[in-house]
Design a protein around this motif. Structure first.
Motif, PDB file in Angstrom:
ATOM      1  N   SER A   2       0.846  -1.201   0.000  1.00 42.42           N
ATOM      2  CA  SER A   2       0.000   0.000   0.000  1.00 42.42           C
ATOM      3  C   SER A   2       0.875   1.243   0.000  1.00 42.42           C
ATOM      4  O   SER A   2       1.954   1.257   0.565  1.00 42.42           O
ATOM      5  CB  SER A   2      -0.876   0.019   1.243  1.00 42.42           C
ATOM      6  N   THR A   3       0.387   2.284  -0.642  1.00 41.76           N
ATOM      7  CA  THR A   3       1.079   3.562  -0.589  1.00 41.76           C
ATOM      8  C   THR A   3       0.104   4.620  -0.108  1.00 41.76           C
ATOM      9  O   THR A   3      -1.085   4.561  -0.409  1.00 41.76           O
ATOM     10  CB  THR A   3       1.632   3.966  -1.966  1.00 41.76           C
ATOM     11  N   TYR A   4       0.591   5.559   0.665  1.00 41.83           N
ATOM     12  CA  TYR A   4      -0.253   6.612   1.219  1.00 41.83           C
ATOM     13  C   TYR A   4       0.110   7.931   0.569  1.00 41.83           C
ATOM     14  O   TYR A   4       1.263   8.204   0.282  1.00 41.83           O
ATOM     15  CB  TYR A   4      -0.076   6.699   2.739  1.00 41.83           C
ATOM     16  N   ALA A   5      -0.879   8.763   0.337  1.00 41.84           N
ATOM     17  CA  ALA A   5      -0.668  10.049  -0.321  1.00 41.84           C
ATOM     18  C   ALA A   5       0.178  10.985   0.535  1.00 41.84           C
ATOM     19  O   ALA A   5       0.958  11.753   0.018  1.00 41.84           O
ATOM     20  CB  ALA A   5      -2.004  10.692  -0.654  1.00 41.84           C
ATOM     21  N   GLU A  69       2.316   5.925  11.402  1.00 37.77           N
ATOM     22  CA  GLU A  69       2.209   5.471  10.023  1.00 37.77           C
ATOM     23  C   GLU A  69       3.572   5.059   9.498  1.00 37.77           C
ATOM     24  O   GLU A  69       4.564   5.749   9.710  1.00 37.77           O
ATOM     25  CB  GLU A  69       1.621   6.586   9.160  1.00 37.77           C
ATOM     26  N   THR A  70       3.608   3.912   8.835  1.00 41.11           N
ATOM     27  CA  THR A  70       4.786   3.458   8.111  1.00 41.11           C
ATOM     28  C   THR A  70       4.384   3.329   6.649  1.00 41.11           C
ATOM     29  O   THR A  70       3.251   3.647   6.286  1.00 41.11           O
ATOM     30  CB  THR A  70       5.290   2.105   8.657  1.00 41.11           C
ATOM     31  N   THR A  75      -1.654   2.963  12.250  1.00 37.42           N
ATOM     32  CA  THR A  75      -2.263   2.589  13.519  1.00 37.42           C
ATOM     33  C   THR A  75      -2.837   3.845  14.155  1.00 37.42           C
ATOM     34  O   THR A  75      -2.135   4.836  14.326  1.00 37.42           O
ATOM     35  CB  THR A  75      -1.201   1.975  14.464  1.00 37.42           C
ATOM     36  N   LEU A  76      -4.118   3.800  14.477  1.00 39.93           N
ATOM     37  CA  LEU A  76      -4.807   4.918  15.112  1.00 39.93           C
ATOM     38  C   LEU A  76      -5.326   4.479  16.467  1.00 39.93           C
ATOM     39  O   LEU A  76      -5.860   3.385  16.608  1.00 39.93           O
ATOM     40  CB  LEU A  76      -5.968   5.416  14.257  1.00 39.93           C
TER      41      LEU A  76
END
Length: 84
Positions: A2-5, A69-70, A75-76
């Motif tokens: 996965s990639t996060y913006a 975040e990694t 994780t929230l």
């Protein structure tokens, strides 16, 4: 993978909602209270769906979110819900 913006910032921690795009799907995680979380998945090409949820009828409240975040995990936590 996965990639996060973008990474989590202080403004997002105070807004009680975090949204990420994973491939062609957006995932929105919204805290309604420190113990109630709503997760909405929708196509990345669409706007956030405005449909009502029959399982969550309360209005979202400001909740302090602790986030980590990694590159492939987010994780929230809140004061009631703790991450691993």
């Amino acid at each position: 993978m996965s990639t996060y913006a973008h990474s989590i910032n202080k403004n997002q921690m105070n807004s009680s909602v975090v949204t990420r795009q994973i491939g062609n799907v957006k995932v929105s995680i919204q805290f309604y209270s420190s113990s109630i979380v709503r997760i909405v998945k929708y196509p990345a090409s669409d706007a956030y769906p405005q449909k009502k949820s029959y399982s969550v009828i309360m209005k979202p409240k400001a909740v302090r979110i602790i986030g980590k975040e990694t590159t492939d995990c987010i994780t929230l936590s809140s004061s009631t819900l703790c991450g691993p």
